[in-house]
Structures are given as structure tokens and as C-alpha cells.
Design an enzyme around this catalytic site. Sequence first.
Site, PDB file in Angstrom:
ATOM      1  N   TRP A  94       0.852  -1.191   0.000  1.00  0.00           N
ATOM      2  CA  TRP A  94       0.000   0.000   0.000  1.00  0.00           C
ATOM      3  C   TRP A  94       0.885   1.237   0.000  1.00  0.00           C
ATOM      4  O   TRP A  94       1.795   1.355   0.817  1.00  0.00           O
ATOM      5  CB  TRP A  94      -0.913   0.021   1.220  1.00  0.00           C
ATOM      6  CG  TRP A  94      -1.769   1.247   1.273  1.00  0.00           C
ATOM      7  CD1 TRP A  94      -1.541   2.389   1.985  1.00  0.00           C
ATOM      8  CD2 TRP A  94      -2.993   1.449   0.566  1.00  0.00           C
ATOM      9  NE1 TRP A  94      -2.545   3.296   1.764  1.00  0.00           N
ATOM     10  CE2 TRP A  94      -3.452   2.745   0.898  1.00  0.00           C
ATOM     11  CE3 TRP A  94      -3.744   0.673  -0.318  1.00  0.00           C
ATOM     12  CZ2 TRP A  94      -4.633   3.274   0.384  1.00  0.00           C
ATOM     13  CZ3 TRP A  94      -4.924   1.188  -0.831  1.00  0.00           C
ATOM     14  CH2 TRP A  94      -5.362   2.479  -0.480  1.00  0.00           C
ATOM     15  N   ILE A  95       0.636   2.142  -0.920  1.00  0.00           N
ATOM     16  CA  ILE A  95       1.407   3.385  -1.015  1.00  0.00           C
ATOM     17  C   ILE A  95       0.500   4.555  -0.686  1.00  0.00           C
ATOM     18  O   ILE A  95      -0.521   4.772  -1.366  1.00  0.00           O
ATOM     19  CB  ILE A  95       2.010   3.554  -2.421  1.00  0.00           C
ATOM     20  CG1 ILE A  95       2.976   2.405  -2.722  1.00  0.00           C
ATOM     21  CG2 ILE A  95       2.713   4.910  -2.546  1.00  0.00           C
ATOM     22  CD1 ILE A  95       3.429   2.344  -4.159  1.00  0.00           C
ATOM     23  N   ASP A 196       3.117   1.522 -20.800  1.00  0.00           N
ATOM     24  CA  ASP A 196       1.772   2.113 -20.698  1.00  0.00           C
ATOM     25  C   ASP A 196       1.855   3.346 -19.811  1.00  0.00           C
ATOM     26  O   ASP A 196       1.106   3.507 -18.849  1.00  0.00           O
ATOM     27  CB  ASP A 196       0.802   1.078 -20.124  1.00  0.00           C
ATOM     28  CG  ASP A 196      -0.663   1.501 -20.243  1.00  0.00           C
ATOM     29  OD1 ASP A 196      -0.941   2.510 -20.928  1.00  0.00           O
ATOM     30  OD2 ASP A 196      -1.525   0.820 -19.657  1.00  0.00           O
TER      31      ASP A 196
END
Length: 288
Positions: A94-95, A196
Site C-alpha cells: 500500500w502506497i 503504458d
Amino acid sequence: MAVSASIISDIESKLDAQIKNVSPISGGDINQAYCLQTTLGDFFIKINSLRKFPGMFKSEVSGLAAIRKTKTIAIPEVVLQGDTGDESYLMLQWIETGYGDAISSQKLGRQLALMHRDTAAQFGFEADNYMGSLHQSNKQHNNWARFFIEERLQPMVKMAVDKRELNQTDMYLFDELYKKLPNVFAEEPPALLHGDLWGGNYLIDTSGKPYLIDPAVSYGNREFDIAMTTLFGGFDRAFYEAYNQEFSLLPGWQQRLKLWNLYPLLVHVNLFGGMYAREVRRSLSAFI
């Protein structure tokens, strides 16, 4: 849609932890995305259909690993990747996101340039992967022109014609482009590409540290990544200046951006149709 009991059970048994809460978050059009609050801390998880997108998360893990090996730019740490029934999931660090500024943009540009110095013997990658929800072939070639034509443009053009989003005249014009392509750029060694790199595929954490997410990696011409940064915004002047200071782009790179962006635009034609076909024709006309 909630996270299924089978995924919860799989995660808890593999991590030897308890999931205390599941909160849905924005995760794009393809995947369901959640924040998992566990006894080991918070994690990000995304889930999709194993039947519709076989191997998608396995290829993402491979792409993240390739970026990590360069030791140039941060990526979220992979915690778990698993399949249960018809579902596949990818669990990541989790950032906690912060706000970008000129300094974080400079870091992103400089670190991307360093990543692009990572090279390989051929253009392509060790395995195929996905661009959005579409299969992406990474068959290896000795030069960028052949790779870009055969593994990027031709499959997307054929798909668009089959879907009747493009027509036979468009296909003829692309055939003309293929003849000219080797003469409109100078070959460089293959560079590791994110693949991307639009504005939604990087994060800045609360300390200003950039992270790349959702890669569609291959080894290719580094101008391809730079071109994608111009499609939907999210990158400022500081990013481009820092990139060029670290690893200067070849003369004329600005004029070739629309050329490389034909591929992501074709992907959008096949996913969404409509205005993207018109944009492809406008970009194509600049090189015919």
C-alpha cells in the site's frame, strides 16, 4: 462487489494474518480494486476474471520484477499473486499517495531515463503480456521497426478492421507507413519500457518519491514511453527537462511522438472506438 471468501481465505492462510476490513477504491475499468486492512498492515489488491484475462497478473508481476532489477525507480512490492476458482488477484504494497511538485517530477524524469539505460540483445520481452485488457505480443526482433510493425501496429490494425472501426483504406495507409518507418528514426539499443506510461500509471508518495505501476513492459525504443506521457497529460516541463539532462533524446523526437502513439491510440480504438479512430487517421496522415 466484495472480495470473495475464497480469496480472503487464500490470503489469510498464505500471510498468516487476519483481514480486518475491505474498502473498495478506484482501480480502473478492468479490475476491482480494494484496500485491505490486515493485522500486518494495509495492502492494495486488485481482482479480475481468470477466464477473461488469463495470466494478466502473472505478466504484471514479471514486468514489475524487470523494473525492480534496474534499481532505478520504485515500484510497489509484490506481496501475493494467486488464482482461486475463476478469479485472479494481485496484492501489493500500500502506497500512501501525496502531491506531485517540480521536484518529484524531476525525480520521475531522471529515474525513468536511468531505467531506459537498461538494455537487452533484442526488442521484445521474454513473454507476452497485456496492454489494458488486450493481449500484447512481445515476440523478439533484431530491430525496432520490425517489432513495432509486426508486434504492435499490425495486430491492432487487423483487430480494428475486423471490428469495422477502421476500413481497408486505413489498412492501405498503414501499409504505406510500414514502408517508410525505418527511414523516419534512428535505431537505438533496446531500452526497458514501462509500456503504458500515461499519467494514471505513476504515483507520488507522501515523501515525494515516484513509483511506477501497471506496467506493460518490453524492450523497445525509449521514445515510445515518452510519447505516451503526452497522450492524456499528467507530466510537466520539469519531467522532460530532467529526462533529457540525464539521457538526451535524439534530435527530432518531438516530431515522432504521434508516430509511436499510433499504437496506444489503436488500442483505444479497439476498446472504445469512436473518436479514437479519427485521432488515428489524423496522426497517420502526418507520416504518409
